[in-house]
Design a protein around this motif. Structure first.
Motif, PDB file in Angstrom:
ATOM      1  N   TYR A   1       0.800  -0.846  -0.137  1.00 38.42           N
ATOM      2  CA  TYR A   1       0.095  -0.118   0.368  1.00 38.42           C
ATOM      3  C   TYR A   1       0.930   1.391  -0.227  1.00 38.42           C
ATOM      4  O   TYR A   1       0.743   2.041  -0.899  1.00 38.42           O
ATOM      5  CB  TYR A   1      -0.787  -0.015   1.651  1.00 38.42           C
ATOM      6  CG  TYR A   1      -1.585   1.139   1.499  1.00 38.42           C
ATOM      7  CD1 TYR A   1      -2.333   2.193   0.792  1.00 38.42           C
ATOM      8  CD2 TYR A   1      -0.913   2.398   2.479  1.00 38.42           C
ATOM      9  CE1 TYR A   1      -3.085   2.857   1.377  1.00 38.42           C
ATOM     10  CE2 TYR A   1      -1.415   3.531   2.907  1.00 38.42           C
ATOM     11  CZ  TYR A   1      -2.387   3.960   2.123  1.00 38.42           C
ATOM     12  OH  TYR A   1      -3.182   4.562   2.129  1.00 38.42           O
ATOM     13  N   LEU A   2       1.940   0.766   0.908  1.00 33.68           N
ATOM     14  CA  LEU A   2       2.919   2.270   0.866  1.00 33.68           C
ATOM     15  C   LEU A   2       3.146   2.974  -0.258  1.00 33.68           C
ATOM     16  O   LEU A   2       3.645   4.197  -0.722  1.00 33.68           O
ATOM     17  CB  LEU A   2       3.615   1.980   1.376  1.00 33.68           C
ATOM     18  CG  LEU A   2       3.190   2.289   3.661  1.00 33.68           C
ATOM     19  CD1 LEU A   2       4.448   1.959   4.113  1.00 33.68           C
ATOM     20  CD2 LEU A   2       3.011   4.037   3.553  1.00 33.68           C
TER      21      LEU A   2
ATOM     22  N   LYS B   1       2.690   5.966  -2.779  1.00 33.74           N
ATOM     23  CA  LYS B   1       3.335   7.007  -2.670  1.00 33.74           C
ATOM     24  C   LYS B   1       3.415   8.461  -3.382  1.00 33.74           C
ATOM     25  O   LYS B   1       3.878   9.397  -3.191  1.00 33.74           O
ATOM     26  CB  LYS B   1       5.108   6.139  -2.422  1.00 33.74           C
ATOM     27  CG  LYS B   1       6.573   7.184  -2.299  1.00 33.74           C
ATOM     28  CD  LYS B   1       7.700   6.592  -2.114  1.00 33.74           C
ATOM     29  CE  LYS B   1       9.074   7.533  -1.527  1.00 33.74           C
ATOM     30  NZ  LYS B   1       8.935   8.945  -2.754  1.00 33.74           N
TER      31      LYS B   1
ATOM     32  N   TRP C   1       4.225  10.288   4.192  1.00 35.22           N
ATOM     33  CA  TRP C   1       5.005   9.423   4.270  1.00 35.22           C
ATOM     34  C   TRP C   1       5.569   8.631   4.750  1.00 35.22           C
ATOM     35  O   TRP C   1       6.057   7.475   5.067  1.00 35.22           O
ATOM     36  CB  TRP C   1       5.308   9.108   2.294  1.00 35.22           C
ATOM     37  CG  TRP C   1       5.122   7.816   1.681  1.00 35.22           C
ATOM     38  CD1 TRP C   1       4.416   7.592   0.880  1.00 35.22           C
ATOM     39  CD2 TRP C   1       6.741   7.237   1.928  1.00 35.22           C
ATOM     40  NE1 TRP C   1       5.196   5.786   0.910  1.00 35.22           N
ATOM     41  CE2 TRP C   1       6.492   5.812   0.752  1.00 35.22           C
ATOM     42  CE3 TRP C   1       7.296   7.157   2.040  1.00 35.22           C
ATOM     43  CZ2 TRP C   1       7.664   5.005   0.645  1.00 35.22           C
ATOM     44  CZ3 TRP C   1       8.799   6.606   1.784  1.00 35.22           C
ATOM     45  CH2 TRP C   1       8.349   5.476   0.862  1.00 35.22           C
TER      46      TRP C   1
ATOM     47  N   MET D   1       4.976   7.459   8.417  1.00 34.49           N
ATOM     48  CA  MET D   1       4.113   5.922   8.503  1.00 34.49           C
ATOM     49  C   MET D   1       5.197   4.727   8.029  1.00 34.49           C
ATOM     50  O   MET D   1       5.190   3.385   8.902  1.00 34.49           O
ATOM     51  CB  MET D   1       2.573   6.262   6.999  1.00 34.49           C
ATOM     52  CG  MET D   1       1.711   6.719   7.890  1.00 34.49           C
ATOM     53  SD  MET D   1       0.474   6.922   6.249  1.00 34.49           S
ATOM     54  CE  MET D   1       0.122   5.225   6.850  1.00 34.49           C
ATOM     55  N   THR D   2       6.390   5.218   6.995  1.00 37.86           N
ATOM     56  CA  THR D   2       7.077   3.778   6.388  1.00 37.86           C
ATOM     57  C   THR D   2       7.869   4.250   7.796  1.00 37.86           C
ATOM     58  O   THR D   2       8.095   2.517   8.195  1.00 37.86           O
ATOM     59  CB  THR D   2       7.247   4.717   5.808  1.00 37.86           C
ATOM     60  OG1 THR D   2       6.252   4.490   4.453  1.00 37.86           O
ATOM     61  CG2 THR D   2       8.213   3.138   4.941  1.00 37.86           C
TER      62      THR D   2
END
Length: 334
Positions: A295-296, A300, A308, A311-312
């Motif tokens: 998903y990430l 992106k 981003w 969260m990552t």
């Protein structure tokens, strides 16, 4: 009447972002807390701070429930302290954002790798507390106080990094990495020294196995995603996230399969008890992490760069300290 009071309050507040506004932002919780303590000491301290916030930390350090002025506190999370911690984190965001902007911090993979040693050091310090090596300082390295300690050291390292950058010595990620590396080597070295000089078990194969499994599966991930038509799946930040989660999964796998441990997290332990499969935690983490990473990677290009990054990095930062803590505890038979 309510709207009138709200309007008067807004007009009385200093301009947002001014020095007076930030002074109010920093001092308001302290002043309100101090006044509440003076007016309602038993209610605020005994029935709130002690029972739900500080008491559980002391109980964790003591390994048993503790009592203060007739109020009993037990270890662990509860609704009150969880809500309080979340509120504190939310309240801190504006200040942290302003601090990072002031330092002109760049959110990139270099910063994430610079933070990694500090996170590893935090996990090692938690293991040292489990082992019983921290004495009177144990309360500083029990959840949630350990998060405050690690955050404070990180903020300080960022400030030192900004000074070093401005003088042409080191970049901010480099300075943070050096601070974290010194701390991590010291903490992990202490654990190894304790195992080598006492009667405690010293299973050196445990950290070798857990790290090796995490590195091996991360390498397989890196090789395998080249056949998938999704950009950014091999981004360094995502590799750090995969490795962090797999390190935690690997220490669970080794502990359950060979050493008689049970998964510590409620959900993973529930799945293990239901399936009886030693690798259930590893499989679960691999699948969940894979889905999140996918998903990430896909999001992106459209997602805000800072969000981003946060969260990552958060995905990897959850796993890294747990992998370190579990590996060191099992190495020493704790």
């Amino acid at each position: 009447m309510s709207s009138y009071l709200s309007k008067q309050t807004v007009e009385a507040l200093p301009e947002t972002g001014s020095k007076e506004w930030w002074l109010l932002y920093l001092l308001a919780p302290i002043v309100l807390g101090a006044i509440s303590m003076l007016v309602f000491p038993a209610l605020v301290y005994d029935r709130f701070i002690w029972q739900y916030l500080w008491g559980p930390v002391v109980a964790d350090a003591a390994g048993r429930p503790v009592v203060h002025d007739g109020v009993r506190a037990v270890t662990g999370y509860n609704v009150v302290n969880t809500a309080t911690y979340l509120a504190a984190v939310g309240y801190s965001f504006p200040g942290l954002r302003a601090y990072l902007r002031y330092l002109n911090v760049t959110f990139d993979a270099r910063l994430a790798y610079g933070f990694a040693p500090i996170i590893i050091a935090g996990g090692a310090m938690r293991a040292l507390e489990d082992i019983g090596l921290l004495g009177d300082y144990a309360v500083l390295f029990i959840t949630p106080t350990i998060y405050l300690v690690v955050t404070a050291i990180t903020i300080l390292a960022l400030g030192v990094g900004a000074l070093a950058r401005n003088r042409g010595f080191l970049s901010i990620p480099g300075t943070v990495g050096v601070v974290g590396a010194i701390w991590a080597v010291g903490a992990v070295g202490w654990a190894f020294l304790y195992g080598a000089t006492t009667a405690a078990p010293l299973r050196l194969w445990v950290p070798v196995a857990t790290t090796g499994i995490a590195l091996g599966v991360t390498a397989l991930y890196y090789w395998g995603v080249r056949f998938v038509d999704v950009a950014h799946l091999r981004h360094p930040m995502l590799l750090l996230a995969v490795f962090g989660q797999l390190w935690d999964a690997a220490q669970n796998l080794i502990g359950v399969t060979f050493l008689g441990y049970s998964p510590k997290m409620f959900l993973t332990n529930l799945i293990y008890q239901a399936t009886g499969f030693p690798g259930s935690t590893f499989v679960l983490k691999f699948l969940v992490t894979g889905g999140i990473v996918w998903y990430l990677a896909d999001a992106k290009p459209e997602m805000n760069r800072t969000w981003w990054w946060l969260m990552t990095f958060f995905i990897g930062a959850i796993g890294l300290p747990m992998g370190v803590r579990g590996s060191l505890r099992m190495m020493l038979g704790v």
